[in-house]
Design a protein around this motif. Structure first.
Motif, mmCIF file in Angstrom:
data_model
loop_
_atom_site.group_PDB
_atom_site.id
_atom_site.type_symbol
_atom_site.label_atom_id
_atom_site.label_comp_id
_atom_site.label_asym_id
_atom_site.label_seq_id
_atom_site.Cartn_x
_atom_site.Cartn_y
_atom_site.Cartn_z
ATOM 1 N N PRO A 1 0.798 -1.228 0.000
ATOM 2 C CA PRO A 1 0.000 0.000 0.000
ATOM 3 C C PRO A 1 0.827 1.273 0.000
ATOM 4 O O PRO A 1 0.478 2.252 -0.655
ATOM 5 N N PHE B 1 2.144 2.036 -3.436
ATOM 6 C CA PHE B 1 1.115 2.541 -4.339
ATOM 7 C C PHE B 1 0.754 3.992 -4.047
ATOM 8 O O PHE B 1 0.717 4.827 -4.949
ATOM 9 N N ALA C 1 -3.019 -2.692 -1.927
ATOM 10 C CA ALA C 1 -2.555 -1.802 -2.990
ATOM 11 C C ALA C 1 -3.453 -1.904 -4.213
ATOM 12 O O ALA C 1 -3.827 -0.897 -4.824
#
Length: 229
Positions: free
Chosen positions: A164, A167, A189
């Protein structure tokens, strides 16, 4: 022309240049003989920095994506206060007489493995969240930033997987699409990317080679096909 079949996660058809992303790690040499008390202090300082980073990311995600997405980073911050996670790190520190980096890495692997063996694919991906927090903590110990993918112009991002943090720190205006080698449909993500309307294909496997970096490609998120020219 090369066609690779994957699994479309979010529909959309785009064409652009492939950019292969490689995660920047942090050194985790055991460094036996380290002073446990000194390493505990370093660990506490790194946790404090990591929590502040996560607070900033939570607020940013709340503004740019929404409440559900922001909860991903709020949950990461909670892990940095989890007694089981922190006590496992300290246990490794004392037992191995090692540096904080090595203890964090080992504890992260142990916790992540508990999830990765579960039958539920969503729960298996939560092991990735633990590794994301561990990665953040390692980089904080090293005094490094979080690190994202730097691109030149709009690209189709190619990765083994994405956490995550990686991203959310992308320049998403430059992301035409994301294609992932792993079966990462349930990763946070990918869920974040889907919420933002970015075409995604997962489960492309080893057919998507690093040497395709810079090649032009077409991504069809409906059929799950990546065509490389």
């Amino acid at each position: 022309m090369i066609r690779i079949q994957g699994e479309g996660v979010f529909a959309g058809v785009v064409q652009g240049r492939l950019h292969c992303y490689h995660r920047v790690g942090a050194a985790t040499v055991k460094n036996a003989g380290a002073d446990p008390e000194r390493e505990k202090i370093r660990l506490a300082e790194a946790c404090s920095r990591a929590k502040e980073q996560l607070r900033t990311l939570t607020e940013r995600c709340l503004r740019e994506v929404g409440v559900e997405a922001a909860q991903v980073f709020a949950s990461h911050a909670m892990l940095l206060e989890d007694e089981d996670y922190l006590s496992r790190i300290e246990e490794v520190l004392l037992r191995e007489q090692c540096c904080a980096e090595y203890a964090v890495q080992q504890a992260g692997k142990m916790f992540a493995s508990l999830f990765e063996t579960m039958d539920d694919p969503y729960m298996r991906e939560r092991g990735g969240d633990i590794l994301d927090v561990t990665w953040r903590l390692l980089r904080s110990l090293a005094g490094a930033g979080t690190g994202g993918a730097a691109t030149e112009g709009p690209v189709i991002l190619v990765a083994d997987d994405l956490n995550p943090t990686e991203f959310i720190e992308l320049d998403r205006e430059q992301m035409l699409a994301i294609v992932i080698r792993r079966d990462s449909r349930h990763s946070h993500a990918v869920i974040l990317a889907r919420q933002m309307g970015i075409p995604i294909i997962c489960n492309l496997g080893d057919c998507l080679q690093p040497e395709y970096h810079g090649h032009m490609a077409r991504v069809d998120g409906t059929t799950g096909i990546v065509t490389i020219f």
